[in-house]
Design a protein around this motif. Structure first.
Motif, PDB file in Angstrom:
ATOM      1  N   TYR A  37      35.272  11.787  27.359  1.00 25.05           N
ATOM      2  CA  TYR A  37      33.919  11.251  27.462  1.00 25.05           C
ATOM      3  C   TYR A  37      33.440  10.777  26.086  1.00 25.05           C
ATOM      4  O   TYR A  37      33.699  11.414  25.068  1.00 25.05           O
ATOM      5  N   ARG A  38      32.712   9.650  26.083  1.00 22.56           N
ATOM      6  CA  ARG A  38      32.147   9.094  24.861  1.00 22.56           C
ATOM      7  C   ARG A  38      30.630   9.091  24.939  1.00 22.56           C
ATOM      8  O   ARG A  38      30.056   9.012  26.018  1.00 22.56           O
ATOM      9  N   GLU A  39      30.001   9.150  23.781  1.00 25.73           N
ATOM     10  CA  GLU A  39      28.541   9.279  23.753  1.00 25.73           C
ATOM     11  C   GLU A  39      27.856   7.930  23.959  1.00 25.73           C
ATOM     12  O   GLU A  39      28.233   6.921  23.370  1.00 25.73           O
ATOM     13  N   LEU A  40      26.806   7.939  24.790  1.00 24.81           N
ATOM     14  CA  LEU A  40      25.980   6.769  25.072  1.00 24.81           C
ATOM     15  C   LEU A  40      24.534   7.128  24.739  1.00 24.81           C
ATOM     16  O   LEU A  40      24.042   8.167  25.141  1.00 24.81           O
ATOM     17  N   ARG A  41      23.861   6.246  24.001  1.00 26.24           N
ATOM     18  CA  ARG A  41      22.452   6.469  23.672  1.00 26.24           C
ATOM     19  C   ARG A  41      21.601   5.447  24.426  1.00 26.24           C
ATOM     20  O   ARG A  41      21.905   4.252  24.410  1.00 26.24           O
ATOM     21  N   LEU A  42      20.551   5.936  25.057  1.00 27.44           N
ATOM     22  CA  LEU A  42      19.767   5.125  25.987  1.00 27.44           C
ATOM     23  C   LEU A  42      18.292   5.097  25.594  1.00 27.44           C
ATOM     24  O   LEU A  42      17.792   6.032  24.959  1.00 27.44           O
ATOM     25  N   PRO A  43      17.552   4.043  26.006  1.00 25.04           N
ATOM     26  CA  PRO A  43      16.099   4.039  25.788  1.00 25.04           C
ATOM     27  C   PRO A  43      15.414   5.064  26.682  1.00 25.04           C
ATOM     28  O   PRO A  43      15.907   5.397  27.755  1.00 25.04           O
ATOM     29  N   VAL A  44      14.265   5.551  26.229  1.00 23.12           N
ATOM     30  CA  VAL A  44      13.502   6.522  27.031  1.00 23.12           C
ATOM     31  C   VAL A  44      12.561   5.818  27.993  1.00 23.12           C
ATOM     32  O   VAL A  44      12.009   6.442  28.899  1.00 23.12           O
ATOM     33  N   LEU A  45      12.353   4.513  27.829  1.00 17.65           N
ATOM     34  CA  LEU A  45      11.417   3.759  28.657  1.00 17.65           C
ATOM     35  C   LEU A  45      12.186   2.725  29.479  1.00 17.65           C
ATOM     36  O   LEU A  45      13.008   1.972  28.947  1.00 17.65           O
ATOM     37  N   GLU A  49      10.832   0.312  38.663  1.00 12.77           N
ATOM     38  CA  GLU A  49      11.664  -0.015  39.817  1.00 12.77           C
ATOM     39  C   GLU A  49      13.024   0.678  39.746  1.00 12.77           C
ATOM     40  O   GLU A  49      13.605   1.038  40.779  1.00 12.77           O
ATOM     41  N   LEU A  50      13.539   0.865  38.530  1.00 14.39           N
ATOM     42  CA  LEU A  50      14.845   1.509  38.376  1.00 14.39           C
ATOM     43  C   LEU A  50      14.847   2.885  39.024  1.00 14.39           C
ATOM     44  O   LEU A  50      15.787   3.244  39.756  1.00 14.39           O
ATOM     45  N   PHE A  51      13.816   3.673  38.790  1.00 14.62           N
ATOM     46  CA  PHE A  51      13.770   5.034  39.315  1.00 14.62           C
ATOM     47  C   PHE A  51      13.369   5.056  40.782  1.00 14.62           C
ATOM     48  O   PHE A  51      13.856   5.896  41.550  1.00 14.62           O
ATOM     49  N   ALA A  52      12.489   4.147  41.191  1.00 15.66           N
ATOM     50  CA  ALA A  52      12.104   4.090  42.603  1.00 15.66           C
ATOM     51  C   ALA A  52      13.313   3.765  43.477  1.00 15.66           C
ATOM     52  O   ALA A  52      13.504   4.345  44.544  1.00 15.66           O
ATOM     53  N   LEU A  77       6.033   0.324  33.779  1.00 17.19           N
ATOM     54  CA  LEU A  77       7.068   1.004  33.000  1.00 17.19           C
ATOM     55  C   LEU A  77       6.966   2.506  33.210  1.00 17.19           C
ATOM     56  O   LEU A  77       5.885   3.034  33.498  1.00 17.19           O
ATOM     57  N   THR A  78       8.080   3.198  33.056  1.00 16.73           N
ATOM     58  CA  THR A  78       8.114   4.649  33.273  1.00 16.73           C
ATOM     59  C   THR A  78       8.947   5.324  32.193  1.00 16.73           C
ATOM     60  O   THR A  78      10.045   4.858  31.859  1.00 16.73           O
ATOM     61  N   LEU A  79       8.409   6.414  31.656  1.00 19.48           N
ATOM     62  CA  LEU A  79       9.211   7.267  30.780  1.00 19.48           C
ATOM     63  C   LEU A  79      10.256   7.957  31.648  1.00 19.48           C
ATOM     64  O   LEU A  79       9.913   8.542  32.676  1.00 19.48           O
ATOM     65  N   ARG A  80      11.496   7.893  31.242  1.00 21.26           N
ATOM     66  CA  ARG A  80      12.577   8.338  32.124  1.00 21.26           C
ATOM     67  C   ARG A  80      12.417   9.794  32.567  1.00 21.26           C
ATOM     68  O   ARG A  80      12.250  10.688  31.742  1.00 21.26           O
ATOM     69  N   PRO A  81      12.452  10.052  33.881  1.00 19.50           N
ATOM     70  CA  PRO A  81      12.387  11.420  34.396  1.00 19.50           C
ATOM     71  C   PRO A  81      13.765  12.066  34.502  1.00 19.50           C
ATOM     72  O   PRO A  81      13.881  13.269  34.720  1.00 19.50           O
ATOM     73  N   GLU A  82      14.830  11.264  34.406  1.00 17.77           N
ATOM     74  CA  GLU A  82      16.209  11.748  34.423  1.00 17.77           C
ATOM     75  C   GLU A  82      17.070  10.652  33.817  1.00 17.77           C
ATOM     76  O   GLU A  82      16.593   9.540  33.564  1.00 17.77           O
ATOM     77  N   ALA A  83      18.337  10.947  33.546  1.00 11.97           N
ATOM     78  CA  ALA A  83      19.162  10.022  32.762  1.00 11.97           C
ATOM     79  C   ALA A  83      20.134   9.189  33.577  1.00 11.97           C
ATOM     80  O   ALA A  83      20.536   8.108  33.141  1.00 11.97           O
ATOM     81  N   THR A  84      20.554   9.670  34.751  1.00 12.05           N
ATOM     82  CA  THR A  84      21.625   8.990  35.488  1.00 12.05           C
ATOM     83  C   THR A  84      21.281   7.533  35.786  1.00 12.05           C
ATOM     84  O   THR A  84      22.112   6.638  35.600  1.00 12.05           O
ATOM     85  N   ALA A  85      20.058   7.275  36.242  1.00 10.77           N
ATOM     86  CA  ALA A  85      19.676   5.902  36.579  1.00 10.77           C
ATOM     87  C   ALA A  85      19.790   4.993  35.364  1.00 10.77           C
ATOM     88  O   ALA A  85      20.254   3.851  35.466  1.00 10.77           O
ATOM     89  N   GLY A  86      19.369   5.486  34.198  1.00 16.55           N
ATOM     90  CA  GLY A  86      19.465   4.686  32.987  1.00 16.55           C
ATOM     91  C   GLY A  86      20.901   4.402  32.597  1.00 16.55           C
ATOM     92  O   GLY A  86      21.230   3.302  32.131  1.00 16.55           O
ATOM     93  N   VAL A  87      21.775   5.394  32.770  1.00 12.98           N
ATOM     94  CA  VAL A  87      23.203   5.180  32.476  1.00 12.98           C
ATOM     95  C   VAL A  87      23.757   4.096  33.393  1.00 12.98           C
ATOM     96  O   VAL A  87      24.469   3.181  32.951  1.00 12.98           O
ATOM     97  N   MET A  88      23.434   4.177  34.686  1.00  7.51           N
ATOM     98  CA  MET A  88      23.948   3.185  35.627  1.00  7.51           C
ATOM     99  C   MET A  88      23.398   1.794  35.295  1.00  7.51           C
ATOM    100  O   MET A  88      24.131   0.800  35.347  1.00  7.51           O
TER     101      MET A  88
END
Length: 421
Positions: A37-45, A49-52, A77-88
């Motif tokens: 596994y390699r490290e991925l850094r993501l935005p918090v915002l 629609e991504l989370f919905a 816009l939404t502050l991320r409630p979890e990370a999986t959606a942002g990774v995808m």
């Protein structure tokens, strides 16, 4: 003027708590890298629609818990409630999904508006792991084995693995029809207000309800594992078979559905017996179809997240390494010389403190003892003239006068002796 205080549910992390979080992150890098596994850094915002679309419109997260607001152009816009959606989203946007099996981990703050309590804050932190591109049950098993290895490396014990299968788009609808029929006759005297809504819009969520009366009246609800299609049953059998062969114990929990809609087939949760009601420290599962729902290729995936606040409750706070040295300068004219001596030791790989102002010998030696340093280095008038330093061993006792030119080699030798002893 009134003081400005932090927002309720948000925390400042001073040592030793900050050191515990650093330990959690460093251990993740060490363990996960061994599995590719390699490290991925993501935005918090992200766009709301991504989370919905990924988590589900009818989940409590989307309905009640997200920090959502319009920007100056009116975009939601939404502050991320979890990370999986942002990774995808990142994998789809960067065209990395569909390249075969890709493995990433991420960590950082997440945000949910809920009642703050022990181990659950409005800004919380997660370690997130995602493997995208393989439908194989062996990957599910490896992810669980890696998670167990990670928690072991953190020094955690008294943990239980809870395991379930949520079926697939072929067999889950059949189960949902059976569950709806079971829930049809239940009214508000038996189900909470949320579950009265859920039984119509998302009946699977009823099984996840923590309200005692809902758990009591749904105790005899149909089990999804009794309704798996042959393919899902075979997939689950491979996962449990590997865990059995590896000696990783688990408990089958047919009510385990997690709180997010994207899970299919294998789902799991790691529960601690040491932190009370909020006992889950990690959870995840398979989410085939999630990438496609976000506009990417139809590729499968599996992953998990660990709540860092929950993990921190179970980890020894005394993680910060004691400094190697504390330098006491007894002659004010030698303060600059002492600073350069300390700088040389730091370049050589040692950690420690040097004074910036003249203080009494008594107060400096007291500070050296309080620091927990292995060695107190004393630089007085005679040592300045001779180019030496007095080395006091704060653990083994005794002292020696050492040339400043040989000081780094002397300290290294003494530390190696201590390791071997």
């Amino acid at each position: 003027m009134d003081k400005i205080q932090k927002i309720k549910g948000f925390a400042d992390l001073f040592p030793p708590d900050s050191g515990v979080f650093s330990f959690i992150e460093a251990t993740a890098r060490d363990v996960f890298s061994r599995y590719g596994y390699r490290e991925l850094r993501l935005p918090v915002l992200e766009r709301t629609e991504l989370f919905a679309r990924s988590i589900g419109e009818e989940t409590d997260v989307v309905q009640k818990e997200m920090y959502t607001f319009p920007d100056r152009k009116g975009r939601s816009l939404t502050l991320r409630p979890e990370a999986t959606a942002g990774v995808m989203r990142a994998l789809v946007e960067d065209k990395r999904a569909g390249e075969g099996l890709v493995k990433y981990f991420a960590h950082g703050p997440m945000f949910r508006y809920e009642r703050p309590q022990k181990g659950r804050m409005r800004q919380f932190h997660q370690i997130d792991v995602e493997a995208v591109g393989s439908p194989d049950a062996l990957l599910d098993a490896e992810v669980l084995l890696m998670l167990e290895q990670y928690l072991r490396a953190l020094g955690l014990a008294n943990l239980t693995v809870e395991l379930n299968s949520l079926g697939c788009k072929a067999c889950r609808p059949v189960f949902l029809d059976t569950l709806r029929e079971f829930l049809k006759g239940m009214h508000k005297e038996r189900l909470c207000e949320d579950c009265m809504r859920r039984k119509l819009t998302n009946p699977l969520r009823v099984l996840d309800c923590k309200v005692p009366q809902c758990k009591e009246f749904t105790a005899d609800a149909p089990k999804i594992t009794d309704h798996l299609c042959p393919e899902c049953a075979a997939h689950f059998a491979v996962v449990t078979g590997v865990l059995d062969d590896a000696g990783l114990g688990y408990t089958l929990n047919p009510r385990l559905v997690r709180g997010l809609d994207y899970y299919v087939r294998t789902t799991f949760e790691i529960v601690s017996g040491d932190i009370g009601a909020q006992s889950s420290v990690a959870g995840g599962g398979r989410y085939d179809g999630l990438v496609a729902s976000l506009g990417g290729p139809d590729v499968p995936g599996v992953g998990f997240a660990c709540g860092m606040e929950r993990l921190a409750l179970l980890i020894d706070r005394d993680l910060e390494a004691a400094p190697d040295f504390f330098l006491a300068v007894l002659d004010a004219s030698g303060l600059a010389k002492g600073l350069l001596l300390a700088q040389g030791l730091r370049r050589a790989g040692f950690g420690g403190e040097a004074p910036f102002a003249a203080k009494s010998a008594k107060s400096q030696l007291r500070a050296a003892d309080k620091s927990g340093a292995r060695f107190c280095l004393v630089l007085g008038t005679d040592e300045l003239a001779a180019g030496t330093v007095v080395v006091k061993d704060m653990r083994a006792g005794g002292q020696e006068t050492v040339s400043q030119d040989l000081l780094a080699a002397y300290l290294r030798a003494r530390l190696e002796e201590a390791k071997e002893g």
